[in-house]
Design a protein around this motif. Structure first.
Motif, mmCIF file in Angstrom:
data_model
loop_
_atom_site.group_PDB
_atom_site.id
_atom_site.type_symbol
_atom_site.label_atom_id
_atom_site.label_comp_id
_atom_site.label_asym_id
_atom_site.label_seq_id
_atom_site.Cartn_x
_atom_site.Cartn_y
_atom_site.Cartn_z
ATOM 1 N N GLU A 2 0.837 -1.198 0.000
ATOM 2 C CA GLU A 2 0.000 0.000 0.000
ATOM 3 C C GLU A 2 0.876 1.253 0.000
ATOM 4 O O GLU A 2 0.618 2.218 -0.713
ATOM 5 C CB GLU A 2 -0.909 0.037 1.239
ATOM 6 C CG GLU A 2 -1.960 -1.044 1.306
ATOM 7 C CD GLU A 2 -3.195 -0.705 0.475
ATOM 8 O OE1 GLU A 2 -3.953 -1.637 0.186
ATOM 9 O OE2 GLU A 2 -3.379 0.464 0.104
ATOM 10 N N GLU B 2 -8.617 0.065 -5.524
ATOM 11 C CA GLU B 2 -8.172 0.893 -4.389
ATOM 12 C C GLU B 2 -9.363 1.253 -3.502
ATOM 13 O O GLU B 2 -9.277 1.206 -2.279
ATOM 14 C CB GLU B 2 -7.509 2.187 -4.889
ATOM 15 C CG GLU B 2 -6.218 2.012 -5.644
ATOM 16 C CD GLU B 2 -5.020 1.844 -4.730
ATOM 17 O OE1 GLU B 2 -3.996 1.364 -5.215
ATOM 18 O OE2 GLU B 2 -5.125 2.154 -3.520
ATOM 19 N N ARG B 6 -10.089 0.138 0.391
ATOM 20 C CA ARG B 6 -10.315 1.131 1.436
ATOM 21 C C ARG B 6 -11.601 0.829 2.213
ATOM 22 O O ARG B 6 -11.613 0.856 3.447
ATOM 23 C CB ARG B 6 -10.371 2.530 0.804
ATOM 24 C CG ARG B 6 -10.534 3.661 1.790
ATOM 25 C CD ARG B 6 -10.185 5.016 1.163
ATOM 26 N NE ARG B 6 -10.776 5.225 -0.145
ATOM 27 C CZ ARG B 6 -12.059 5.558 -0.368
ATOM 28 N NH1 ARG B 6 -12.874 5.728 0.648
ATOM 29 N NH2 ARG B 6 -12.511 5.749 -1.590
ATOM 30 N N SER B 10 -11.997 -0.355 6.077
ATOM 31 C CA SER B 10 -12.727 0.519 7.002
ATOM 32 C C SER B 10 -13.674 -0.301 7.870
ATOM 33 O O SER B 10 -14.055 0.137 8.954
ATOM 34 C CB SER B 10 -13.488 1.603 6.237
ATOM 35 O OG SER B 10 -14.695 1.095 5.702
#
Lengths: 409, 409
Positions: A2, B2, B6, B10
């Motif tokens: 990342e 991506e 994410r 989360s």
């Protein structure tokens, strides 16, 4: 990975991906050195295919094929597995991930300088402070050998030079005299290149009159000037005329990167400039420069230097669950935290608090949120700091803000 | 990808990766249906290996093997290529990327609800506004069939029911009577499940006395209550008792997701709850719930709905180059922008401005920075807005701030 992606993108490198399988002829290239590459090769229907053994050949094939679309300069990164039929051992696997970035289609030294900046910023972003990027330029070596009339013997010369640390200067000189046909004076001059204190000024003097060698010196000089202006600490970059990195591939700047706290692990990021990426696939000359991050070594180093977090969760906050009827509220608070960029997990089962906190500890959560009927009745949440065991009771209105403060500590 | 990473993170999902190659016997499982899976299978040395055809079997093998380390609940996402020896056609490739997330080791409905939240937040994060997540619970169907004494014929019943849109209600009833041995009354009751306006209350009445079916109803009821509290807009989630998604694998909640602006593309994110992930590899029962984002469909949809940016660069700012002697300054400004989180690329060559701006246009940069000798003499930079062509001259001290403002517009 990342972090690497983020740094590559910050410099304008775009991600590409290519298929794991290529036609075998693409991977074997002209030569018959397939066994060297330890290809995983098989028939798929009537197609003779093999799994890629590196990311360079696929890059060459891809760039040649899509040049009209991608144009130049073409800046790409590629983080992906490759396969080699090796015998596995500690740190060597049949499948491993390579992490490459390249700037293709320009001879400009600006790309060489930027490559060094990317290596630097990448290591800093990964948490390293003490490291040295060693740079060289193959033109210097070529210039010295050409001045000494030894250019045709460069393979033998370098093979001897490579043994310096192991067999000492005299034995290296002897080998150059015996096997390469150099005079002792010539051999001693070549050996001068391995002097760790050699300066660009001294090299310039040595290379006087040799255009190619002097170009190498001036490109390195420009590199050192530019990186100083760009704010790279001087102690992190060093001239090392002894590094060569493969005789046939690199033709200009060369990089190797060593950790100050763990030099023995070897170079963790290496690369260089090449004259022509895709000669096998297109007539268009494609010069470029790039480097490759050695992920396996890097991870081993980060583990040893305790730079890897102990967190086994990407979320710092665990929302424990007490009352199944309140599931919507637990989920609502989770979404409120995520909306502020705070990753949060809701424990899926209504279990004893001890069990849920045990899970939180094992996974490395930083904070646990606790709310049962008392808390819901009064509109508050308990925040338990799993680092120091302290708890506090916070009204729901202040919850997100308080968590932000606690996590920033 | 991506964005998916994410959102998964989360919610506390951790990334895993598994090798592309597994022992062939792992992938073929018990059954001999290797040809169905269209394996890429070959010998590597004396190992009989094959490339994974999905991410579920590797997940099962991985979880069974590493259960003691990962523990439960185990929340993982996996975005990686899989391989199938299919005939390629538009939207169907021999190598394609799957994007899965799962919560393993819990029967709790909280995980089912969270799975829906992840799907929702993922689509919103990707830029979709109009979409419907259709949910069902296999227990409802099982309950209805069991009440009608047709549970043993569920395969035939569903096969007939699946043809509803194509052949119409009467033909479906006829097929159920002829092939499955249902009475016409039974068939009409099954058909009721395909009524798009059916409510949980009606289902509860239909299923009275059937514990399994009622559990399905109550879990869906809990789901709708919890997501409303958690803030999911009601119009984005719909009950659809007709979706079944594979007869043998899913055992509880089922999800399919359709785009309001492009329903014909089919479900772009599907999944459900299963009773036992890894029965082939461990005696430990591993219930779980998860879903899979259909990347190829999703990309096709995003392209059609113009949700994909036209940028071919991850950097919004191009720093043009005018004076090779000032390379360090161009690089320094680049690093200053990156330090504030603004991706920036330095054009590698000193070329005519027109050439450099042409590159900027083609790649989709938003701003170009320009500085030659005049600018360096007075300590200013020109910022050219590539969207509207406007230029402004800004002192270096205000440069980063001004760019932040321009990019936020």
């Amino acid at each position: 990975m990342e972090t690497a992606r983020r740094v590559f993108r910050s410099y304008g490198f775009s991600p590409i991906d290519t298929p794991a399988l290529e036609y075998a002829e693409i991977l074997t290239g002209k030569g018959g050195d397939e066994s060297d590459k330890q290809l995983f090769r098989f028939k798929q229907g009537d197609r003779d295919v093999a799994m890629r053994f590196d990311l360079t050949v696929p890059l060459a094939r891809f760039t040649a094929q899509h040049l009209a679309t991608v144009g130049t300069p073409f800046k790409r990164y590629h983080i992906a597995p490759v396969w080699r039929g090796e015998n596995t051992q500690r740190g060597r696997y049949r499948e491993f991930v390579q992490c490459d970035f390249d700037t293709i289609g320009t001879d400009s030294n600006a790309a060489d300088v930027e490559t060094l900046l990317v290596i630097h910023d990448l290591l800093v972003a990964l948490g390293f402070e003490r490291f040295t990027i060693r740079v060289n330029n193959r033109l210097i070596l070529n210039g010295v050998l050409s001045k000494l009339d030894l250019l045709d013997q460069s393979v033998g010369v370098l093979r001897a030079l490579d043994k310096l640390a192991k067999i000492g200067a005299d034995a290296v000189v002897a080998e150059m005299v015996e096997r390469v046909g150099a005079t002792e004076a010539q051999a001693r001059q070549v050996l001068e290149l391995a002097n760790p204190n050699i300066t660009l000024d001294q090299l310039q003097t040595m290379l006087e009159g040799n255009e190619i060698g002097l170009l190498g010196v001036s490109r390195l000089r420009e590199l050192f000037t530019a990186i100083a202006t760009a704010g790279i600490p001087a102690e992190r970059v060093a001239l090392d005329v002894s590094i060569a990195r493969g005789l046939d591939y690199y033709t200009g700047t060369i990089y190797e990167t060593f950790l100050g706290d763990l030099p023995s692990i070897g170079s963790i990021c290496s690369g260089g400039r090449y004259d022509n990426l895709a000669g096998l696939f297109t007539k268009e000359r494609l010069p470029g420069v790039g480097a490759s991050l050695g992920l396996d070594r890097l991870l081993a180093a980060m583990e040893e230097l305790k730079l890897l977090g102990t967190q086994a969760t990407p979320a710092p906050v665990l929302i424990t669950q007490f009352d199944a009827a309140r599931l919507g509220d637990y989920l609502r608070i989770g979404r409120a935290l995520r909306a502020e960029g705070i990753n949060a997990e809701v424990y899926p089962d209504v279990k004893k608090l001890g069990k849920q906190l045990q899970y939180a500890d094992r996974k490395g959560f930083k904070l646990a949120l606790i709310a049962g009927s008392d808390e819901f009745a009064t509109g508050v949440w308990q925040i338990k700091n799993l680092g120091n065991g302290e708890s506090q009771t916070i009204s729901e209105a202040d919850l997100v803000k308080t968590i932000q403060v606690l996590l920033s500590k």
